[in-house]
Design a protein around this motif. Structure first.
Motif, PDB file in Angstrom:
ATOM      1  N   GLU A 334      49.147  48.919   2.461  1.00  0.00           N
ATOM      2  CA  GLU A 334      49.978  50.060   2.861  1.00  0.00           C
ATOM      3  C   GLU A 334      51.184  50.203   1.926  1.00  0.00           C
ATOM      4  O   GLU A 334      51.493  51.288   1.448  1.00  0.00           O
ATOM      5  N   LYS A 335      51.832  49.070   1.642  1.00  0.00           N
ATOM      6  CA  LYS A 335      53.037  49.134   0.803  1.00  0.00           C
ATOM      7  C   LYS A 335      52.691  49.536  -0.640  1.00  0.00           C
ATOM      8  O   LYS A 335      53.411  50.304  -1.263  1.00  0.00           O
ATOM      9  N   VAL A 336      51.590  48.993  -1.138  1.00  0.00           N
ATOM     10  CA  VAL A 336      51.198  49.333  -2.515  1.00  0.00           C
ATOM     11  C   VAL A 336      50.799  50.808  -2.592  1.00  0.00           C
ATOM     12  O   VAL A 336      51.177  51.521  -3.535  1.00  0.00           O
ATOM     13  N   SER A 337      50.068  51.289  -1.583  1.00  0.00           N
ATOM     14  CA  SER A 337      49.674  52.712  -1.575  1.00  0.00           C
ATOM     15  C   SER A 337      50.919  53.604  -1.592  1.00  0.00           C
ATOM     16  O   SER A 337      50.973  54.616  -2.297  1.00  0.00           O
ATOM     17  N   GLU A 338      51.922  53.198  -0.808  1.00  0.00           N
ATOM     18  CA  GLU A 338      53.173  53.978  -0.785  1.00  0.00           C
ATOM     19  C   GLU A 338      53.847  53.991  -2.142  1.00  0.00           C
ATOM     20  O   GLU A 338      54.297  55.032  -2.621  1.00  0.00           O
ATOM     21  N   GLU A 339      53.893  52.803  -2.767  1.00  0.00           N
ATOM     22  CA  GLU A 339      54.512  52.744  -4.101  1.00  0.00           C
ATOM     23  C   GLU A 339      53.751  53.594  -5.104  1.00  0.00           C
ATOM     24  O   GLU A 339      54.346  54.264  -5.950  1.00  0.00           O
ATOM     25  N   LEU A 340      52.435  53.533  -5.014  1.00  0.00           N
ATOM     26  CA  LEU A 340      51.640  54.334  -5.946  1.00  0.00           C
ATOM     27  C   LEU A 340      51.981  55.807  -5.774  1.00  0.00           C
ATOM     28  O   LEU A 340      52.131  56.547  -6.745  1.00  0.00           O
ATOM     29  N   LYS A 341      52.142  56.205  -4.519  1.00  0.00           N
ATOM     30  CA  LYS A 341      52.418  57.619  -4.246  1.00  0.00           C
ATOM     31  C   LYS A 341      53.829  58.020  -4.705  1.00  0.00           C
ATOM     32  O   LYS A 341      53.999  58.983  -5.442  1.00  0.00           O
ATOM     33  N   PHE A 342      54.809  57.222  -4.276  1.00  0.00           N
ATOM     34  CA  PHE A 342      56.188  57.654  -4.532  1.00  0.00           C
ATOM     35  C   PHE A 342      56.711  57.280  -5.916  1.00  0.00           C
ATOM     36  O   PHE A 342      57.534  57.994  -6.472  1.00  0.00           O
ATOM     37  N   GLU A 343      56.269  56.160  -6.443  1.00  0.00           N
ATOM     38  CA  GLU A 343      56.801  55.735  -7.748  1.00  0.00           C
ATOM     39  C   GLU A 343      55.973  56.243  -8.925  1.00  0.00           C
ATOM     40  O   GLU A 343      56.486  56.524  -9.986  1.00  0.00           O
ATOM     41  N   PHE A 344      54.650  56.311  -8.707  1.00  0.00           N
ATOM     42  CA  PHE A 344      53.785  56.691  -9.825  1.00  0.00           C
ATOM     43  C   PHE A 344      53.164  58.084  -9.652  1.00  0.00           C
ATOM     44  O   PHE A 344      52.498  58.577 -10.552  1.00  0.00           O
ATOM     45  N   GLY A 345      53.345  58.660  -8.469  1.00  0.00           N
ATOM     46  CA  GLY A 345      52.758  59.986  -8.206  1.00  0.00           C
ATOM     47  C   GLY A 345      51.240  59.949  -8.076  1.00  0.00           C
ATOM     48  O   GLY A 345      50.553  60.898  -8.451  1.00  0.00           O
ATOM     49  N   ILE A 346      50.715  58.824  -7.550  1.00  0.00           N
ATOM     50  CA  ILE A 346      49.256  58.672  -7.443  1.00  0.00           C
ATOM     51  C   ILE A 346      48.824  58.648  -5.980  1.00  0.00           C
ATOM     52  O   ILE A 346      49.314  57.824  -5.191  1.00  0.00           O
ATOM     53  N   LYS A 347      47.895  59.532  -5.643  1.00  0.00           N
ATOM     54  CA  LYS A 347      47.401  59.571  -4.262  1.00  0.00           C
ATOM     55  C   LYS A 347      46.096  58.778  -4.179  1.00  0.00           C
ATOM     56  O   LYS A 347      45.138  59.077  -4.874  1.00  0.00           O
ATOM     57  N   THR A 348      46.108  57.741  -3.334  1.00  0.00           N
ATOM     58  CA  THR A 348      44.897  56.921  -3.237  1.00  0.00           C
ATOM     59  C   THR A 348      43.885  57.579  -2.297  1.00  0.00           C
ATOM     60  O   THR A 348      44.265  58.261  -1.341  1.00  0.00           O
ATOM     61  N   ILE A 349      42.596  57.372  -2.617  1.00  0.00           N
ATOM     62  CA  ILE A 349      41.542  57.847  -1.707  1.00  0.00           C
ATOM     63  C   ILE A 349      41.117  56.681  -0.820  1.00  0.00           C
ATOM     64  O   ILE A 349      41.106  56.770   0.395  1.00  0.00           O
ATOM     65  N   LYS A 350      40.830  55.555  -1.457  1.00  0.00           N
ATOM     66  CA  LYS A 350      40.274  54.430  -0.705  1.00  0.00           C
ATOM     67  C   LYS A 350      40.705  53.105  -1.326  1.00  0.00           C
ATOM     68  O   LYS A 350      40.723  52.974  -2.552  1.00  0.00           O
ATOM     69  N   PHE A 351      41.048  52.155  -0.467  1.00  0.00           N
ATOM     70  CA  PHE A 351      41.313  50.795  -0.942  1.00  0.00           C
ATOM     71  C   PHE A 351      39.958  50.096  -1.086  1.00  0.00           C
ATOM     72  O   PHE A 351      39.141  50.129  -0.167  1.00  0.00           O
ATOM     73  N   LEU A 352      39.704  49.493  -2.237  1.00  0.00           N
ATOM     74  CA  LEU A 352      38.405  48.849  -2.450  1.00  0.00           C
ATOM     75  C   LEU A 352      38.454  47.345  -2.206  1.00  0.00           C
ATOM     76  O   LEU A 352      37.658  46.799  -1.463  1.00  0.00           O
ATOM     77  N   LYS A 353      39.416  46.679  -2.865  1.00  0.00           N
ATOM     78  CA  LYS A 353      39.437  45.217  -2.750  1.00  0.00           C
ATOM     79  C   LYS A 353      40.736  44.634  -3.289  1.00  0.00           C
ATOM     80  O   LYS A 353      41.321  45.200  -4.215  1.00  0.00           O
ATOM     81  N   GLN A 354      41.146  43.532  -2.681  1.00  0.00           N
ATOM     82  CA  GLN A 354      42.276  42.780  -3.228  1.00  0.00           C
ATOM     83  C   GLN A 354      41.764  41.444  -3.752  1.00  0.00           C
ATOM     84  O   GLN A 354      40.973  40.777  -3.079  1.00  0.00           O
ATOM     85  N   PHE A 355      42.200  41.084  -4.944  1.00  0.00           N
ATOM     86  CA  PHE A 355      41.937  39.732  -5.429  1.00  0.00           C
ATOM     87  C   PHE A 355      43.271  38.994  -5.438  1.00  0.00           C
ATOM     88  O   PHE A 355      44.218  39.433  -6.099  1.00  0.00           O
ATOM     89  N   TYR A 356      43.345  37.899  -4.703  1.00  0.00           N
ATOM     90  CA  TYR A 356      44.502  37.026  -4.797  1.00  0.00           C
ATOM     91  C   TYR A 356      44.051  35.834  -5.639  1.00  0.00           C
ATOM     92  O   TYR A 356      43.061  35.174  -5.304  1.00  0.00           O
TER      93      TYR A 356
END
Ligand SMILES: Cc1cc2nc3c(=O)[nH]c(=O)nc-3n(C[C@H](O)[C@H](O)[C@H](O)COP(=O)(O)OP(=O)(O)OC[C@H]3O[C@@H](n4cnc5c(N)ncnc54)[C@H](O)[C@@H]3O)c2cc1C
Length: 414
Positions: A334-356
């Motif tokens: 959620e936080k990364v999607s928000e940053e992508l939207k507000f900081e980079f102007g990128i609207k996400t469609i779908k989260f695919l996967k996280q690698f830690y």
């Protein structure tokens, strides 16, 4: 005894283990690799999710690495070049800069002035010339400092450091504070300046896959985790034992060797989240960097700009985080999607996967470039390899594997 009768065992099928096997084969030996996982590659893995090709962490190869040129067929890898430079994001504004390591003229003074000063520009030019003249070995013979201290000593402005050097090299060193050795900074800077940052068309795992497919007489045992190594015996996790004339431990050895216990390697971690997104706001195969240190995301990259994609819905984007976070996956997405939207102007469609990736790069001091084959020798019959012996890079992994194999060959052939 004939060469093929020696029991030479390699633990780990990452780059270092695969190159060790290559070198042993070249000298007529027939090693056996024991790999804990079901695949080759170690830290170079690629997964397919929803038809998208996802590398386990955003990772590039530098075409100028000496060992890359020695051991890989670069043409067969169908290497995709990243565009030099970066798009720097700060407070929702973006600025595209050329790559200061190779083409200072690409930095138009007006654009550059928002990133650094005119004096920074001359210092970059001086640094480029200085590093071009130095050999890799000369770089590694220099006194070591933190990268931050090194840049400050060179007189770069805080603006230049925080707008360019910190975000760019944090993404490479996988730590936000530029604590990494100045030798590594100079080495990587030189490699960027003299070659390309590339990713194989088939994803980063294509690199170890090429090494693996070219092995002819090496036997690889997958899903075979080694628990203990003594001079002439390997014990697998399932209790099975293997007599060994020579063993190369091509991974962190401390858990396997009695007298290394307690010498635990420190590691740097990172998180890489993949999303499908509506549009490509960068429009090129160039990295996007966040220069605000307080933000979560350090860098973004549109993998769909270069890689195979069987999927049609949306562009593929990775977002990399190099600082410690304590969010659960749902919160993080959620936080990364928000940053992508507000900081980079990128609207996400779908989260695919996280690698830690908790053990992404070894956290090292007094980093080295070279390893003598005698230095790779732990005991009469046991040799060590892996990037953690030298510096955190694919080049170091390959070089260490080569030296360990040559160490074994030296003992056998004098
Ligand atoms: C996210 C990320 C980004 C990176 N970016 C870059 C980059 O841009 N450029 C660059 O040059 N380098 C980069 N690196 C570093 C590079 O990937 C490594 O230096 C290199 O892959 C290390 O290879 P290795 O053979 O030393 O170790 P590994 O790849 O870790 O291989 C070790 C192998 O040993 C196996 N193993 C471990 N324990 C056992 C056991 N007990 N028994 C049997 N098998 C075992 C493991 O499963 C693994 O396959 C990056 C790494 C990561 C993770």
């Amino acid at each position: 005894m004939e060469k093929e009768d020696y029991s030479i065992n390699i633990i780990g099928a990452g780059l270092s283990g695969l190159v060790a096997a290559r070198v042993l084969e070249d000298y007529g030996y027939q090693p056996t690799i024991y790999e804990a996982e079901s695949h080759v590659g170690g830290r170079l893995r690629t997964f397919e999710v929803d038809g998208y090709q996802l590398d386990r962490g955003f990772q590039v190869m530098l075409s100028q690495y000496p060992k890359v040129q020695q051991y890989l067929d670069l043409e067969a890898l169908k290497l995709q070049k990243l565009k030099p430079g970066a798009v720097i994001y700060n407070k929702r504004e973006s600025t595209r800069i050329g790559d200061p390591t190779r083409d200072i003229s690409a930095l138009l003074p007006t654009i550059f002035s928002s990133i650094g000063s005119i004096s920074d520009k001359f210092k970059v030019l001086k640094l480029n010339l200085e590093l071009k003249k130095l050999s890799i070995q000369e770089i590694f013979n220099k006194e070591e400092n933190t990268t931050l201290q090194y840049l400050q000593n060179k007189g770069f402005s805080e603006k230049m450091i925080s707008n360019f050097f910190r975000p760019f090299f944090s993404g490479i060193f996988l730590e936000p504070d530029l604590k990494t050795s100045s030798r590594m900074f100079e080495f990587v800077y030189k490699m960027f300046g003299e070659g390309d940052a590339v990713i194989p068309k088939g994803g980063i795992n294509a690199i170890p896959m090429q090494l693996y497919k070219r092995l002819k007489t090496t036997k690889v045992n997958f899903n075979s985790r080694i628990k203990q190594v003594t001079d002439d015996l390997l014990t697998l996790e399932n209790g099975e034992q293997v007599k060994s004339h020579f063993t190369i431990i091509a991974t962190e050895a401390s858990s396997m060797v009695a007298n290394l216990r307690g010498q635990k390697q420190q590691w740097k971690s990172c998180r890489c989240l993949y999303f499908t997104v509506e549009e490509d706001v960068i429009g090129d195969a160039i990295i996007g960097l966040q220069s605000d240190k307080e933000k979560l995301v350090n860098n973004i990259f549109y993998h769909s700009s270069i890689l195979n994609n069987n999927a049609t819905e949306g562009k593929l984007l990775s977002a990399t985080i190099v600082r410690d976070v304590e969010y659960c996956e749902e919160e993080l997405v959620e936080k990364v999607s928000e940053e992508l939207k507000f900081e980079f102007g990128i609207k996400t469609i779908k989260f695919l996967k996280q690698f830690y990736i908790p053990k992404a790069l070894p956290d090292l001091q007094d980093i080295q470039y070279e390893l003598q084959s005698t230095e790779a020798r732990l005991s009469t019959q046991v040799f060590l390899a892996g990037d953690q012996l030298l510096n955190g890079s694919q080049n170091a992994a390959m070089l260490s594997g080569e030296r360990a194999a040559l160490g074994v060959i030296e003992v056998l052939e004098g």
